[in-house]
Design a protein around this motif. Structure first.
Motif, PDB file in Angstrom:
ATOM      1  N   GLY A 267      36.760  33.203  26.407  1.00 37.30           N
ATOM      2  CA  GLY A 267      37.436  33.920  27.227  1.00 37.30           C
ATOM      3  C   GLY A 267      38.914  33.630  27.168  1.00 37.30           C
TER       4      GLY A 267
ATOM      5  N   THR B  23      42.954  34.413  29.359  1.00 41.19           N
ATOM      6  CA  THR B  23      43.763  34.897  30.250  1.00 41.19           C
ATOM      7  C   THR B  23      45.206  34.881  30.213  1.00 41.19           C
TER       8      THR B  23
ATOM      9  N   GLN C 230      34.970  34.988  32.314  1.00 35.82           N
ATOM     10  CA  GLN C 230      35.882  35.848  33.076  1.00 35.82           C
ATOM     11  C   GLN C 230      36.817  34.789  33.970  1.00 35.82           C
TER      12      GLN C 230
ATOM     13  N   THR D  99      35.395  31.795  36.297  1.00 36.80           N
ATOM     14  CA  THR D  99      34.547  32.043  37.375  1.00 36.80           C
ATOM     15  C   THR D  99      33.077  32.128  37.052  1.00 36.80           C
ATOM     16  N   ASN D 100      32.676  32.226  35.803  1.00 33.40           N
ATOM     17  CA  ASN D 100      31.344  32.329  35.461  1.00 33.40           C
ATOM     18  C   ASN D 100      30.980  31.400  34.384  1.00 33.40           C
TER      19      ASN D 100
ATOM     20  N   GLN E 259      31.237  36.657  27.226  1.00 32.92           N
ATOM     21  CA  GLN E 259      32.631  36.760  27.674  1.00 32.92           C
ATOM     22  C   GLN E 259      32.854  35.888  29.043  1.00 32.92           C
TER      23      GLN E 259
END
Length: 301
Positions: free
Chosen positions: A122, A124, A21, A44-45, A19
């Motif tokens: 992922g 957003t 992020q 971010t990852n 996943q």
């Protein structure tokens, strides 16, 4: 039993690592001053940090309108979003999948950004909100109008006090026409200046308020010349200060007229304030002179 537990733990770790992020940004604002809109999307990852294994997809209200494949370095856009492009292709490997869209194609609504890195993915969601902004703030608008009204009001009062002193009818008519012209320009300018949202008419309105105000400078001199017959230095000093105020207002206008959100409104206000308040000196002198002459006349009688 031990093997089963290890397998479950390994599966949980793998599931978590699959996943992607994001930095959580709930909404961004768009105004009429924006040339482009940037929709933020920052992972971010990232693990591999390699654009070749990345895929980006943007949707508006769950309808895809933009996609980018890192493997082919090709992007595809909907015709309604032809201006859409990644903010920085070089920064994509660092997790920046933000999108830029021209203000004419940026539609308010909920945008979703989906990023895939190999077998990890992922999503957003960012809401684009349109915010109405005026050109000047309500306080700035009020001060501009107030000082211009005061400048014109004091002019008419001085004209009413001194009109009987003028020997030629032509000069009386000229000063009256000057007052009418500046008043009409100001009223039209006021109506164009004030609006809920910035429009080009606002700039025209400010121009109609500031630029024709030059009429007040020579007119003020002729008025004060009659009032300050024995003190022309006072008349000249008042006119010089009023000219300075006009110059400051024009400079402020020049600084503001090219800006969607002007930051030099105080310069315009300062100039108009000088133009409005400086003639008060001459007005007070005119009132005192008139009162003094009335007292002398009554004493002789």
């Amino acid at each position: 039993m031990w093997a089963l537990g290890a397998w479950v733990l390994l599966g949980a770790v793998c599931a978590g690592s699959a996943q992607l992020q994001f930095n959580v940004i709930k909404s961004v604002e768009q105004t009429i001053c924006n040339q482009t809109v940037i929709l933020p999307c920052i992972v971010t990852n990232l693990a591999q940090k390699n654009t070749k294994v990345m895929f980006v997809k943007w949707k508006l209200e769950k309808k895809e309108f933009f996609s980018f494949s890192g493997e082919t370095e090709m992007s595809h856009t909907n015709e309604n979003f032809s201006s859409a492009k990644l903010e920085s292709l070089q920064n994509l490997k660092l997790g920046v999948a933000s999108l830029t869209i021209s203000k004419t194609q940026a539609v308010p609504g909920n945008y979703s950004c989906e990023v895939t890195e190999s077998n990890r993915e992922g999503e957003t969601v960012i809401e684009l909100v349109y915010r109405i902004v005026s050109w000047f703030t309500p306080i700035e608008n009020s001060l501009i109008i107030l000082f211009m009204v005061l400048a014109i009001l004091f002019y008419w009062i001085q004209l009413a006090i001194t009109v009987s002193k003028f020997e030629t009818t032509l000069l009386k008519i000229s000063l009256f026409i000057a007052g009418v012209v500046i008043s009409v320009f100001a009223v039209v300018g006021f109506s164009l200046l004030i609006s809920d949202e910035f429009m080009p008419e606002n700039q025209i309105g400010l121009g109609l308020i500031v630029l024709p105000a030059v009429i007040l400078v020579p007119s003020q001199y002729f008025l004060l010349q009659k009032v300050c017959e024995n003190n022309l230095s006072l008349a000249i000093g008042v006119v010089v200060l009023e000219s300075l105020g006009y110059l400051i207002a024009v400079i402020g206008f020049g600084l503001c007229v090219t800006a969607c959100r002007p930051i030099n409104g105080a310069v315009v206000i300062a100039g108009l304030a000088i133009m409005a308040l400086t003639p008060v000196v001459g007005l007070i002198h005119a009132i005192l002179t008139r009162s003094s002459k009335k007292d002398q006349a009554s004493t002789h009688n």
